[in-house]
Scaffold this motif. Structure first.
Motif, short mmCIF file in Angstrom:
data_model
loop_
_atom_site.label_atom_id
_atom_site.label_comp_id
_atom_site.label_asym_id
_atom_site.label_seq_id
_atom_site.Cartn_x
_atom_site.Cartn_y
_atom_site.Cartn_z
N LEU A 260 -11.56 10.97 -5.82
CA LEU A 260 -10.16 10.54 -5.82
C LEU A 260 -10.04 9.27 -5.00
CD1 LEU A 260 -6.97 12.66 -5.54
CD2 LEU A 260 -7.23 10.67 -4.07
N ASN A 261 -9.58 8.21 -5.64
CA ASN A 261 -9.35 6.93 -4.97
C ASN A 261 -7.96 6.99 -4.33
OD1 ASN A 261 -9.18 4.31 -4.12
ND2 ASN A 261 -8.99 3.43 -6.16
N TRP A 262 -7.95 7.06 -3.00
CA TRP A 262 -6.75 7.29 -2.21
C TRP A 262 -6.18 5.92 -1.85
CZ3 TRP A 262 -7.79 10.14 3.08
CH2 TRP A 262 -6.62 10.15 3.86
N ASN A 263 -5.02 5.57 -2.42
CA ASN A 263 -4.45 4.26 -2.16
C ASN A 263 -2.92 4.36 -2.11
OD1 ASN A 263 -3.36 3.57 -5.08
ND2 ASN A 263 -5.41 4.39 -5.37
N ALA A 264 -2.27 3.48 -1.42
CA ALA A 264 -2.85 2.43 -0.60
C ALA A 264 -2.67 2.81 0.88
CB ALA A 264 -2.14 1.13 -0.88
N LEU A 265 -3.57 2.32 1.70
CA LEU A 265 -3.47 2.55 3.13
C LEU A 265 -2.69 1.40 3.75
CD1 LEU A 265 -7.12 3.69 3.90
CD2 LEU A 265 -5.09 5.13 3.75
N SER A 266 -1.60 1.73 4.42
CA SER A 266 -0.77 0.71 5.04
C SER A 266 -1.10 0.60 6.53
CB SER A 266 0.71 1.06 4.89
OG SER A 266 1.09 1.07 3.55
N VAL A 267 -1.16 -0.60 7.02
CA VAL A 267 -1.41 -0.85 8.44
C VAL A 267 -0.09 -1.26 9.07
CG1 VAL A 267 -2.68 -2.23 10.12
CG2 VAL A 267 -3.79 -1.54 7.97
N ARG A 268 0.32 -0.54 10.08
CA ARG A 268 1.61 -0.83 10.74
C ARG A 268 1.37 -1.01 12.24
NH1 ARG A 268 5.15 0.16 6.71
NH2 ARG A 268 4.65 1.82 5.23
#
Length: 268
Positions: A260-268
């Motif tokens: 499973l391609n887990w997207n999207a990772l957000s950088v905060r």
């Protein structure tokens, strides 16, 4: 004798190894030697002062409509990308039925920020199955491209207006599973979906996949598992991932027995 020698370049092989100067020898379309000096060749490229690297693979693009009028897949082809994967986040242009072509086109216009006028003029919207659409691309693209089958499109084709706002009936879920299986048989690389809160259609409503139950997602992932070499793409949320989100993605990967391609990772 080699078919091609690329001489004097700085090699970045993609493994994380240190950069190094070397010649590359190619025969029959394959790299056969990397060393201080290659053999004689029918063709030689002087790569002095340049970096020589494998083509980049971009696993998250949205070229599904653009491929119909831009065979170069720009700007990717100008940036060292040699393979793209599209059909992400549940958004694809196939399969298609005439009654839902306008909705799918306008939904894409909203979520991907594309002018509807360009989508209408550049695509034609006159294909039917996933395989029919892929056949139109075969041999016409400058770089390699693969496509996932999108949940939003499949749900809209099967459920029509009911895809926005309603859970699927058992019969509708069976029809979606069958249609996904057909797409995978015809060349789709896998299945993609979204629950991202920013994914709304041109009317401002959540896109169809956001109304899918966990049961629906797991049933469709189970269909993915019946097709070799496939995978899943999932955008669960753009905010923090809690245990429920992680649990659902784990269950989806387990139901399919696929990555499973887990997207999207957000950088905060």
């Amino acid at each position: 004798m080699l078919d091609l020698a690329i001489r004097g370049g700085v090699i970045a092989d993609g493994t994380g190894a240190a950069l190094r100067w070397a010649d590359i020898g190619v025969s029959d379309g394959r790299v056969v030697s990397i060393g201080p000096k290659s053999d004689r060749a029918h063709e030689t490229v002087d790569a002095t002062g340049l970096v020589v690297a494998p083509g980049f693979i971009d696993v998250h693009t949205h070229y599904d409509a653009q491929v119909m009028w831009d065979p170069t897949l720009s700007p990717s082809s100008a940036c060292g990308v040699t393979t793209v994967i599209s059909g992400n986040c549940g958004f694809t242009v196939a399969p298609l039925v005439p009654a839902e072509a306008d909705y799918i086109m306008r939904m894409l216009g909203r979520v991907e920020g594309m002018p509807v006028e360009a989508l209408a003029a550049g695509c034609g919207w006159n294909w039917s199955s996933f395989g029919d659409w892929l056949d139109r691309l075969d041999g016409h693209l400058a770089i390699n491209a693969g496509f996932l089958a999108g949940h939003n499109t499949i749900r809209r084709v099967v459920m029509g207006e009911a895809s926005v706002g309603q859970a699927a009936s058992p019969a509708q879920l069976d029809a979606m599973r069958d249609l996904l299986g057909q797409c995978l048989d015809e060349g789709a690389l896998g299945f993609s979906t979204t629950r991202g809160a920013s994914h709304n259609d041109h009317r401002g409503d959540p896109v169809p996949s956001r109304f899918a139950t966990d049961e629906e997602l797991l049933e469709l992932c189970g269909e993915v598992g019946r097709h070799r070499g496939t995978s899943i793409g999932m955008l669960p949320t753009m905010s923090s991932y809690d245990d429920d989100v992680r649990g659902l993605m784990t269950a989806m990967a387990s139901a399919a027995d696929r990555p499973l391609n887990w997207n999207a990772l957000s950088v905060r």
